[in-house]
Scaffold this motif. Structure first.
Motif, PDB file in Angstrom:
ATOM      1  N   MET A 138      63.653 -15.318  61.720  1.00  0.00           N
ATOM      2  CA  MET A 138      63.533 -13.942  62.563  1.00  0.00           C
ATOM      3  C   MET A 138      62.201 -14.090  63.694  1.00  0.00           C
ATOM      4  O   MET A 138      61.114 -14.471  63.095  1.00  0.00           O
ATOM      5  N   ASN A 139      62.215 -13.943  64.828  1.00  0.00           N
ATOM      6  CA  ASN A 139      61.060 -13.851  65.736  1.00  0.00           C
ATOM      7  C   ASN A 139      60.271 -12.579  65.407  1.00  0.00           C
ATOM      8  O   ASN A 139      60.634 -11.594  64.937  1.00  0.00           O
ATOM      9  N   HIS A 140      58.720 -12.813  65.328  1.00  0.00           N
ATOM     10  CA  HIS A 140      57.784 -11.706  64.867  1.00  0.00           C
ATOM     11  C   HIS A 140      58.355 -10.620  65.547  1.00  0.00           C
ATOM     12  O   HIS A 140      58.673  -9.297  64.988  1.00  0.00           O
ATOM     13  N   HIS A 141      58.475 -10.357  66.875  1.00  0.00           N
ATOM     14  CA  HIS A 141      58.935  -9.348  67.769  1.00  0.00           C
ATOM     15  C   HIS A 141      60.459  -9.639  67.898  1.00  0.00           C
ATOM     16  O   HIS A 141      61.036 -10.289  68.821  1.00  0.00           O
ATOM     17  N   PHE A 142      61.441  -9.189  66.798  1.00  0.00           N
ATOM     18  CA  PHE A 142      62.545  -9.429  66.937  1.00  0.00           C
ATOM     19  C   PHE A 142      63.739  -8.879  67.981  1.00  0.00           C
ATOM     20  O   PHE A 142      64.737  -9.352  68.283  1.00  0.00           O
ATOM     21  N   VAL A 143      63.094  -7.876  68.584  1.00  0.00           N
ATOM     22  CA  VAL A 143      63.923  -7.267  69.911  1.00  0.00           C
ATOM     23  C   VAL A 143      63.095  -8.110  70.916  1.00  0.00           C
ATOM     24  O   VAL A 143      61.971  -8.022  71.151  1.00  0.00           O
ATOM     25  N   GLU A 144      63.705  -9.203  71.399  1.00  0.00           N
ATOM     26  CA  GLU A 144      62.977 -10.349  72.098  1.00  0.00           C
ATOM     27  C   GLU A 144      62.081  -9.972  73.067  1.00  0.00           C
ATOM     28  O   GLU A 144      62.359  -9.231  74.011  1.00  0.00           O
ATOM     29  N   GLY A 145      60.908 -10.190  72.790  1.00  0.00           N
ATOM     30  CA  GLY A 145      59.818  -9.733  73.791  1.00  0.00           C
ATOM     31  C   GLY A 145      59.221  -8.389  73.889  1.00  0.00           C
ATOM     32  O   GLY A 145      58.461  -8.009  74.512  1.00  0.00           O
ATOM     33  N   ASP A 146      60.054  -7.578  73.218  1.00  0.00           N
ATOM     34  CA  ASP A 146      59.736  -5.973  73.174  1.00  0.00           C
ATOM     35  C   ASP A 146      58.967  -5.735  72.070  1.00  0.00           C
ATOM     36  O   ASP A 146      59.480  -5.445  70.940  1.00  0.00           O
ATOM     37  N   ILE A 147      57.850  -5.410  72.085  1.00  0.00           N
ATOM     38  CA  ILE A 147      56.892  -4.874  71.154  1.00  0.00           C
ATOM     39  C   ILE A 147      57.309  -3.449  70.690  1.00  0.00           C
ATOM     40  O   ILE A 147      57.221  -3.160  69.393  1.00  0.00           O
ATOM     41  N   VAL A 148      57.378  -2.645  71.535  1.00  0.00           N
ATOM     42  CA  VAL A 148      57.631  -1.222  70.955  1.00  0.00           C
ATOM     43  C   VAL A 148      59.078  -0.994  70.514  1.00  0.00           C
ATOM     44  O   VAL A 148      59.130  -0.313  69.046  1.00  0.00           O
ATOM     45  N   LEU A 149      60.061  -1.573  70.919  1.00  0.00           N
ATOM     46  CA  LEU A 149      61.247  -1.732  70.185  1.00  0.00           C
ATOM     47  C   LEU A 149      61.387  -2.138  68.906  1.00  0.00           C
ATOM     48  O   LEU A 149      61.672  -1.737  67.994  1.00  0.00           O
ATOM     49  N   SER A 150      60.591  -3.157  68.876  1.00  0.00           N
ATOM     50  CA  SER A 150      60.696  -3.913  67.507  1.00  0.00           C
ATOM     51  C   SER A 150      60.029  -3.059  66.313  1.00  0.00           C
ATOM     52  O   SER A 150      60.534  -2.957  65.381  1.00  0.00           O
ATOM     53  N   HIS A 151      58.877  -2.281  66.881  1.00  0.00           N
ATOM     54  CA  HIS A 151      58.279  -1.540  65.934  1.00  0.00           C
ATOM     55  C   HIS A 151      58.940  -0.336  65.393  1.00  0.00           C
ATOM     56  O   HIS A 151      58.949   0.222  64.550  1.00  0.00           O
TER      57      HIS A 151
END
Length: 293
Positions: A30-43
């Motif tokens: 999994m990418n670190h920010h797994f909602v691709e490129g979206d920091i806020v949605l990933s967190h």
């Protein structure tokens, strides 16, 4: 003298307990920010996932407090299905949470405290000091939150089109389907055991005021623990999307329907949406058939 509103008719099918296993980080990590490129949605997703296991364990305990007062055989079976589904939700979200901690989401670790026996006993002690009707009303209100969000996730093409880790999407869609399947169970238990309307509405009013601000602060704190997320311009743009986009736009108005006297979760008809997604995920060629154990 007040009277308890009659329980509204519910779907004939009992919540189905599906033994399922997701493959987080397989075959590709999994990418670190797994909602691709979206920091806020990933967190945001990470924070919600972290909160689900302890929350769902509390929901189960709140219903079990009144289990011996539920006499209707249909409701008893629905309660069993609710407990089974919530247990599996907690199991799979714990597995995701372990992966998130490995990936560098330390804030998620704060919500793993129910696995610690001492802290678990402290939480249960607090629950026992909370009046049973209040605890159960909190569960019924929380189920309205999750059902409302589930309806948005499953019913909005724009949300479904958000690029993210495939297995993470499978988890969210499965969870959303089951939230709709059991959306009225805790509510019906509350009414069946004589839970007062004023407590139901009052509890929701408090949650209505505080839930979004508390979650917002939680996401902000989670981002602060993530050096790869310190991108101010990107964060501002992504935060605007969360609040003005399909995830939260109009959400408060939908949640407010719960505050109406006599409201029942089945007043919101999700039958067609639910049947479509049950087929899409668990039909003969469903996307998650091979995930079932």
């Amino acid at each position: 003298m007040t009277t308890t509103p009659a329980i509204a008719p519910t779907q004939e099918a009992y919540p189905q307990v599906r033994r399922i296993r997701f493959r987080f980080g397989e075959p590709e990590p999994m990418n670190h920010h797994f909602v691709e490129g979206d920091i806020v949605l990933s967190h945001l997703v990470a924070l919600l996932s972290a909160a689900f296991p302890p929350g769902e364990e509390s929901f189960i305990r709140s219903v079990r407090r009144f289990a011996d007062r539920v006499t209707d055989p249909v409701l008893k079976k629905r309660v069993a299905g609710f407990i089974g589904q919530e247990s599996v939700h907690g199991q799979e979200h714990r597995r995701l949470n372990e992966k998130l901690i490995e990936m560098g989401y330390p804030f998620v670790r704060l919500f793993t405290f129910p696995r610690d026996a001492i802290r678990q006993r402290a939480v249960e002690r607090i629950e026992k000091l909370t009046p049973g009707y209040v605890h159960l009303a909190m569960t019924a209100a929380a189920e309205h939150y999750t059902a409302t969000l589930a309806q948005r996730v499953l019913g909005c093409e724009e949300i479904q089109a958000i690029p993210a880790d495939e297995e993470g999407w499978h988890l969210l869609n499965w969870h959303a389907v089951e939230e709709l399947e059991h959306k009225s169970v805790a509510f019906d238990v509350y009414r069946a055991v004589g839970g007062p309307e004023w407590i139901r509405i009052g509890v929701m009013a408090v949650m209505y005021v505080f839930t979004i601000p508390v979650v917002t602060v939680g996401v902000a704190l989670s981002i602060l623990t993530d050096p790869r997320g310190w991108r101010p311009i990107q964060l501002v743009r992504q935060t605007r999307y969360v609040f003005r986009g399909p995830i939260l736009r109009g959400l408060m108005a939908e949640l407010r329907t719960y505050l109406k006297p006599g409201f029942h979760p089945d007043d919101i008809d999700t039958t067609d949406l639910l049947q479509r997604w049950q087929t899409e995920l668990f039909g003969s060629r469903g996307a998650l058939v091979e995930h079932l154990k």
